[in-house]
Design a protein around this motif. Structure first.
Motif, mmCIF file in Angstrom:
data_model
loop_
_atom_site.group_PDB
_atom_site.id
_atom_site.type_symbol
_atom_site.label_atom_id
_atom_site.label_comp_id
_atom_site.label_asym_id
_atom_site.label_seq_id
_atom_site.Cartn_x
_atom_site.Cartn_y
_atom_site.Cartn_z
ATOM 1 N N SER A 87 1.951 26.068 -34.459
ATOM 2 C CA SER A 87 2.393 25.155 -35.510
ATOM 3 C C SER A 87 3.915 25.008 -35.502
ATOM 4 C CB SER A 87 1.928 25.682 -36.876
ATOM 5 O OG SER A 87 2.646 25.108 -37.933
ATOM 6 N N ALA A 88 4.618 26.125 -35.315
ATOM 7 C CA ALA A 88 6.082 26.119 -35.352
ATOM 8 C C ALA A 88 6.703 25.442 -34.133
ATOM 9 C CB ALA A 88 6.598 27.549 -35.466
ATOM 10 N N ALA A 89 5.923 25.234 -33.071
ATOM 11 C CA ALA A 89 6.474 24.626 -31.849
ATOM 12 C C ALA A 89 7.010 23.222 -32.112
ATOM 13 C CB ALA A 89 5.400 24.581 -30.763
ATOM 14 N N SER A 90 6.453 22.552 -33.114
ATOM 15 C CA SER A 90 6.866 21.173 -33.390
ATOM 16 C C SER A 90 8.276 21.087 -33.976
ATOM 17 C CB SER A 90 5.872 20.514 -34.352
ATOM 18 O OG SER A 90 5.866 21.192 -35.597
ATOM 19 N N PHE A 91 8.781 22.185 -34.530
ATOM 20 C CA PHE A 91 10.133 22.143 -35.103
ATOM 21 C C PHE A 91 11.024 23.268 -34.572
ATOM 22 C CE2 PHE A 91 7.432 24.326 -38.367
ATOM 23 C CZ PHE A 91 7.982 25.601 -38.280
ATOM 24 N N ARG A 92 10.682 23.805 -33.415
ATOM 25 C CA ARG A 92 11.383 24.984 -32.908
ATOM 26 C C ARG A 92 12.888 24.779 -32.750
ATOM 27 N NH1 ARG A 92 7.975 27.059 -28.443
ATOM 28 N NH2 ARG A 92 6.702 27.756 -30.191
ATOM 29 N N LYS A 93 13.326 23.578 -32.413
ATOM 30 C CA LYS A 93 14.752 23.339 -32.204
ATOM 31 C C LYS A 93 15.507 23.162 -33.520
ATOM 32 C CE LYS A 93 14.266 21.306 -27.597
ATOM 33 N NZ LYS A 93 14.518 20.114 -26.757
ATOM 34 N N GLU A 94 14.785 22.857 -34.595
ATOM 35 C CA GLU A 94 15.432 22.636 -35.886
ATOM 36 C C GLU A 94 15.281 23.820 -36.844
ATOM 37 O OE1 GLU A 94 13.025 20.271 -34.801
ATOM 38 O OE2 GLU A 94 14.606 19.190 -33.731
ATOM 39 N N ARG A 95 14.151 24.556 -36.715
ATOM 40 C CA ARG A 95 13.865 25.639 -37.661
ATOM 41 C C ARG A 95 13.394 26.867 -36.902
ATOM 42 N NH1 ARG A 95 13.335 23.267 -42.744
ATOM 43 N NH2 ARG A 95 12.539 25.216 -43.580
ATOM 44 N N CYS A 141 -5.929 38.785 -36.417
ATOM 45 C CA CYS A 141 -4.464 38.886 -36.528
ATOM 46 C C CYS A 141 -3.778 38.180 -35.356
ATOM 47 C CB CYS A 141 -4.040 40.351 -36.587
ATOM 48 S SG CYS A 141 -4.541 41.213 -38.094
ATOM 49 N N ILE A 142 -4.251 38.436 -34.152
ATOM 50 C CA ILE A 142 -3.642 37.834 -32.958
ATOM 51 C C ILE A 142 -3.840 36.321 -32.960
ATOM 52 C CG2 ILE A 142 -3.838 37.689 -30.445
ATOM 53 C CD1 ILE A 142 -4.462 40.735 -30.515
ATOM 54 N N ASP A 143 -5.061 35.882 -33.247
ATOM 55 C CA ASP A 143 -5.352 34.442 -33.237
ATOM 56 C C ASP A 143 -4.575 33.709 -34.330
ATOM 57 O OD1 ASP A 143 -7.065 34.982 -31.182
ATOM 58 O OD2 ASP A 143 -8.913 34.645 -32.314
ATOM 59 N N SER A 144 -4.435 34.342 -35.495
ATOM 60 C CA SER A 144 -3.717 33.685 -36.590
ATOM 61 C C SER A 144 -2.228 33.592 -36.288
ATOM 62 C CB SER A 144 -3.955 34.442 -37.902
ATOM 63 O OG SER A 144 -5.306 34.327 -38.304
ATOM 64 N N ARG A 145 -1.652 34.637 -35.688
ATOM 65 C CA ARG A 145 -0.232 34.557 -35.320
ATOM 66 C C ARG A 145 -0.003 33.502 -34.248
ATOM 67 N NH1 ARG A 145 0.280 40.101 -36.729
ATOM 68 N NH2 ARG A 145 -0.511 40.839 -34.727
ATOM 69 N N LYS A 146 -0.954 33.398 -33.313
ATOM 70 C CA LYS A 146 -0.849 32.346 -32.301
ATOM 71 C C LYS A 146 -0.863 30.974 -32.969
ATOM 72 C CE LYS A 146 -3.085 30.555 -28.139
ATOM 73 N NZ LYS A 146 -4.254 30.642 -27.238
ATOM 74 N N MET A 147 -1.727 30.816 -33.958
ATOM 75 C CA MET A 147 -1.808 29.558 -34.702
ATOM 76 C C MET A 147 -0.462 29.237 -35.372
ATOM 77 S SD MET A 147 -4.400 28.769 -37.850
ATOM 78 C CE MET A 147 -5.340 27.260 -37.844
ATOM 79 N N VAL A 148 0.171 30.260 -35.952
ATOM 80 C CA VAL A 148 1.469 30.080 -36.599
ATOM 81 C C VAL A 148 2.499 29.543 -35.621
ATOM 82 C CG1 VAL A 148 3.452 31.331 -37.555
ATOM 83 C CG2 VAL A 148 1.147 31.734 -38.477
#
Length: 388
Positions: free
Chosen positions: A249-257, A239-246
């Motif tokens: 992944s989201a860091a690439s669009f953090r300012k837009e989404r 659970c922890i590792d998968s949320r970290k993965m999420v």
């Protein structure tokens, strides 16, 4: 070291015809189909919404009901729940699979869709309540009491405390064979799950389903990224590792989404299943069995067709059936049968079979009349083979 738990009497809260453990799509199908056979049913779910991986796990793709060559292979409750998944939310049945749709186009477009998980969960509440099923959220299965190779009571726990429920037939739709394991059925554990992250993001105008995961079929070179779905420490780590993965992944669009919704249960591919009377195998393509009770395709590729043997839902316990991700199958077969439509199909078969065991006073669930079961399933718009 061990401690001895104090012996105590448990209140038998109620007795049912059928008790289903697990409120994922397989459990809902099992409960609904048994209730439609005029049986008194209780559905037990440890979380606080129905649908399991499909809703709480955000695995929001209703995989194909067809073979990818234009032939529909699954009907019945699986098709009914597909339509329910989009009743209150987004999603659309492909035009070619609607009545009077282009038959030639069906050969190019699979009968599948994408749904909104929250709306689907609400739709599942509705169908369960419409069928007068007793539903218990926030209730965990703890153990069972056996008598003469049958389950007599399920031991459950919730905010009211610890109690027992009795039934004539029990259905394990837990996704991890938790009831079957407690009943001393032989089971197999899958210990090579990979990190998975299905999540939603929003940019102010559009919600987007994002899917990230480790390559499911690549060789595992680092055992830190292979997880058991049963071991508590590994479940937590997953659970922890998968949320970290999420969020990586989201860091690439953090300012837009922004990330708006992540899974609230672990998105395990496979955990634990029974070793029942028959192990369904990927190599069984187009092998028809004496106890065939349905058919399905391969969600991964077009072409294959498989028959569902009833004996894959049955073990040695006289009044136990399994449905969904914990039916008896080898690893290749397991990967095919864990899809939403097949889980619903096995749930419907289990619910009808449970009713037939009760009505005909059959001692062991394996000995029910298969032809009688097949007729009932066909009456419910299920497809049993190429002839229909």
């Amino acid at each position: 070291m061990r401690v001895i738990e104090e012996k105590r009497e448990l209140h038998i809260k109620d007795n049912y015809d059928v008790i289903v453990i697990g409120g994922g799509v397989a459990g809902v199908a099992a409960a609904v189909s048994a209730a439609r056979q005029k049986k008194r049913v209780c559905l037990i779910e440890r979380e606080f919404a129905l649908g399991g991986l499909a809703t709480l796990g955000i695995v929001a793709i209703y995989l194909p009901l067809c073979d990818g060559r234009g032939h529909q292979l699954i009907g019945g409750l699986a098709e009914e729940l597909m339509k329910k998944s989009i009743q209150y939310g987004t999603g659309e049945i492909p035009d070619c699979w609607k009545p009077e749709g282009d038959v030639e186009e069906r050969k190019k477009t699979r009968y599948k869709l994408r749904f909104d998980p929250t709306s689907f969960a609400y739709g599942l509440d509705e169908i369960v309540l419409e069928n007068e099923i007793d539903l218990m959220f926030g209730t965990s299965f703890s153990d069972c009491i056996m008598e003469d190779k049958s389950i007599k009571y399920a031991i459950l726990e919730n905010r009211e405390g610890r109690f027992a429920l009795g039934a004539e037939v029990f259905i394990d739709a837990s996704g991890e064979a938790i009831l079957a394991h407690a009943a001393k059925e032989e089971t197999f554990e899958y210990k090579e799950n990979r990190r998975t992250g299905w999540y939603y993001s929003y940019d102010g105008s559009e919600y987007k389903l994002n899917i990230v995961n480790d390559n499911l079929r690549a060789e595992i070179k680092d055992k830190n990224y292979a997880y058991s779905g049963i071991d508590a420490k590994e479940v937590t780590r997953f659970c922890i590792d998968s949320r970290k993965m999420v969020f990586e992944s989201a860091a690439s669009f953090r300012k837009e989404r922004v990330v708006t919704q992540v899974a609230t249960i672990p998105q395990f591919r496979m955990t634990r299943r029974i070793k029942g009377l028959f192990d369904f195998k990927e190599a069984d393509e187009r092998v028809e069995f004496n106890d065939t009770v349905g058919c399905f395709g391969d969600w991964r590729k077009a072409g294959p067709m498989f028959y569902l043997p009833y004996s894959s839902l049955v073990g040695k316990t006289k009044n136990l059936l399994v449905a969904g991700r914990c039916i008896s199958a080898d690893e290749g077969g397991w990967d095919i049968t864990r899809a939403i439509p097949v889980c619903v199909l096995t749930g419907e078969v289990a619910g009808v079979a449970a009713a037939k065991k009760i009505e005909n006073a059959i001692e062991h669930i394996k000995d029910i009349d298969i032809e009688q079961l097949r007729v009932e399933l066909q009456n419910n718009n299920n497809i049993l083979g190429e002839d229909n």
